[in-house]
Structures are given as C-alpha cells and as structure tokens.
Design a protein around this motif. Structure first.
Motif, PDB file in Angstrom:
ATOM      1  N   TRP A 259       0.296  -1.313   0.530  1.00  0.00           N
ATOM      2  CA  TRP A 259       0.175  -0.801   0.456  1.00  0.00           C
ATOM      3  C   TRP A 259       0.723   1.370  -0.217  1.00  0.00           C
ATOM      4  CZ3 TRP A 259      -0.400   3.817   3.177  1.00  0.00           C
ATOM      5  CH2 TRP A 259      -1.132   5.259   3.184  1.00  0.00           C
TER       6      TRP A 259
ATOM      7  N   LYS B 127      -1.335   6.496  -4.589  1.00  0.00           N
ATOM      8  CA  LYS B 127      -2.391   5.989  -5.979  1.00  0.00           C
ATOM      9  C   LYS B 127      -3.814   5.673  -5.246  1.00  0.00           C
ATOM     10  CE  LYS B 127      -2.113   1.436  -6.865  1.00  0.00           C
ATOM     11  NZ  LYS B 127      -2.098  -0.373  -8.007  1.00  0.00           N
ATOM     12  N   SER B 128      -4.761   5.505  -5.692  1.00  0.00           N
ATOM     13  CA  SER B 128      -5.862   4.575  -5.038  1.00  0.00           C
ATOM     14  C   SER B 128      -5.989   3.218  -4.876  1.00  0.00           C
ATOM     15  CB  SER B 128      -7.283   5.636  -5.624  1.00  0.00           C
ATOM     16  OG  SER B 128      -7.083   4.499  -6.938  1.00  0.00           O
ATOM     17  N   TRP B 129      -6.500   2.685  -3.761  1.00  0.00           N
ATOM     18  CA  TRP B 129      -7.259   1.962  -3.643  1.00  0.00           C
ATOM     19  C   TRP B 129      -8.843   0.851  -3.372  1.00  0.00           C
ATOM     20  CZ3 TRP B 129      -2.703  -1.597  -3.513  1.00  0.00           C
ATOM     21  CH2 TRP B 129      -1.677  -0.928  -3.136  1.00  0.00           C
TER      22      TRP B 129
ATOM     23  N   PRO C 164      -5.282  -5.968  -4.660  1.00  0.00           N
ATOM     24  CA  PRO C 164      -5.188  -4.381  -3.549  1.00  0.00           C
ATOM     25  C   PRO C 164      -6.191  -4.281  -3.141  1.00  0.00           C
ATOM     26  CG  PRO C 164      -6.231  -4.847  -5.684  1.00  0.00           C
ATOM     27  CD  PRO C 164      -6.052  -6.086  -5.416  1.00  0.00           C
TER      28      PRO C 164
ATOM     29  N   GLY D 142      -8.265   5.646  -0.623  1.00  0.00           N
ATOM     30  CA  GLY D 142      -9.165   4.365  -1.262  1.00  0.00           C
ATOM     31  C   GLY D 142     -10.362   4.894  -1.467  1.00  0.00           C
TER      32      GLY D 142
END
Length: 289
Positions: free
Chosen positions: A69, A73-75, A103, A161
């Motif tokens: 993580w 970046k977005s997850w 992910p 997120g």
C-alpha cells in the motif's frame, strides 16, 4: 457453468479459474521498500488489523491495508459485515487471509443490527455506555447508516481508498447490506450477500433511493449447495428472493446468483474477493480504453 433457471451452478475450480486466471489474473506487486518519508503515514503494518473509530462518529471498525500500500495511488475498498456471532475481528481476519496479494483495503465495521444477542456486552462490542446511549437515542438504522458513510469518507481521506466500495455480508450481516443497497446505492460498486438474511430492517420499500447509480451497481448473491437453509429451495431461500425481487422492480439491473456445490453455510471470503477483483479489473479496463 450450468444455468439452472436464474441460478448459476459453478464448480469451485471453474469459478476460481474464470475469475482469477486469463486476463483476470491477480496483480503481483513488485516488492519495493517503502521510502522512509512515507513511514509516518502508515499508522500500522500492512496486512495487520487495527481497530479505529470514525471521525465525528462513534462507530468503530477494523481495517487492514493490502500489500505494498502507498498513499500515492487510489485503492479499491471492501467492507465486510459480520453475522450474528458478532466475531468482528475474526471475520475480518478471514478476509485478510483470503486477500493474499489482491489490492483491497479491507474494512469491517462494528455494526449493531445483526441480531440482539450480546447487545451492550463489552465482551462482544467495544462500545462505551455513552456510545450505547447515543445508539439508543438515534436508533440502529441511523447509527449504522451514518457510521458506514463516515468510515467510507475516512478511508478515502486517510488511505486514499475509492469513494465507492465493494460490500459483502454473511447471514445476519446482510441486514445492514440491504439497508445500504436500497438506501445508499451511491456508496457502492457492488454488493455480495452470502447466505443472507432479509427482514426489511431499515428498508422502506416505498422510499427506496432513486439514485441512478443503482442501475449499474452489481448485486451477486452467493450460496453453498450444501447449505440446507439458504440454498435454492431451502427453508430460508425466500430471504434472498424477496430482496432480489425488490431490487429488480426498483431499477437495479445487475442482479444474479451463484451457487458453489462444494460449499456449505460459510462467508466464502475467497470466492467473494475473487468476484470483486473481477469487477475491479473490468472497471480499470473500461477506463483505459
């Protein structure tokens, strides 16, 4: 795959192969060291579970970050709703173990409308007397709806997120799932009830959300063929057919079922996450075209 009416009967091997192989292979992240400058941003280790409290709201939740993580970046985010046993941490750990290298940020809210047993027991719920007084004052429906909404916002802000989540629940955990599906479809990318209960809790069929996002979100119900109560024709199978019919008659277009012949009455974390990962990859592919 064998189609039985509207039911999909899928062997476990073909199910896993269809979702995780070919162009839906799990992404394997490079093992990179986290730069020292990012370490203060990590309040706990990746793959570990931490108990947190929503900002400005007393709902608590377990959260686990995926491998590698990074805030850059977005997850994708998966919310997991526990059944009547109320073993919130244990259930979250099942999904953490099943996640592997997928992910997903995993979140397990400590919600309150999954059965009355253990209510206000400090050995079951981590809530204080003040929090229970608040819950009694506003009611379970508002407590859970506001809490889940705030946790989504917190995870988006603190851990980058996605603002829309994947949601699953097992057995009594689906009381809350259906409340979110019918009242706040804008929160969701997809929902996966597993052997789910439905009693219309916190759902007014005359006042369901008309948010257009409901038309494109996916609802996939999961059942084990060995589940004598919730499988098709089982004693409690109407607890799926009722909300399914409500969804289909109120503008929810992507509604289907999956039966796993080698499974019983269980939350199916590996199969659910594989399904969510398939949808995640499909969305990324569409965006890149």
């Amino acid at each position: 795959m064998v189609i039985c009416g509207s039911w999909q009967l899928i062997t476990h091997n073909s199910f896993s192969k269809n979702l995780l192989n070919s162009h839906f292979r799990p992404m394997h992240f490079n093992k990179l060291l986290i730069p020292v400058l990012l370490l203060p941003l990590l309040s706990f280790g990746q793959n570990e579970l931490q108990l947190k409290t929503a900002s400005g709201h007393p709902m608590m939740y377990y959260i686990s970050l995926p491998q590698n993580w990074t805030p850059e970046k977005s997850w994708p985010v998966v919310f997991v709703l526990e059944a009547a046993e109320k073993e919130f941490r244990k259930n979250a750990a099942l999904f953490t173990d099943a996640r592997g290298s997928l992910p997903f940020i995993l979140v397990a809210p400590v919600n309150t409308n999954n059965g009355n047993q253990g209510r206000k027991d400090p050995a079951v719920f981590p809530y204080s007397k003040e929090t229970w007084d608040y819950i009694d004052r506003v009611g379970d429906c508002q407590f859970n709806a506001d809490g889940i909404g705030q946790i989504i916002a917190d995870v988006q802000k603190e851990f980058n997120g996605d603002g829309r989540i994947f949601l699953t629940g097992f057995e009594a955990g689906t009381h809350d799932l259906w409340s979110v599906v019918f009242n706040h479809p804008e929160y969701l990318k997809a929902a996966a009830p597993v052997a789910g209960n439905y009693r219309g809790r916190c759902v007014d069929v005359n006042a369901l959300s008309k948010n257009p996002s409901r038309q494109n979100m996916s609802i996939m119900a999961f059942f084990g063929q060995k589940d004598e109560y919730f499988r098709p024709g089982g004693k409690l199978s109407s607890q799926w057919t009722e909300p399914k019919d409500i969804a289909l008659t109120h503008g929810y277009k992507e509604v289907s079922e999956t039966i796993l012949p080698d499974k019983g009455h269980e939350p199916l974390p590996r199969e659910v996450l594989a399904y969510f990962y398939k949808l995640y990859i499909q969305e990324r592919t569409i965006r890149s075209e």
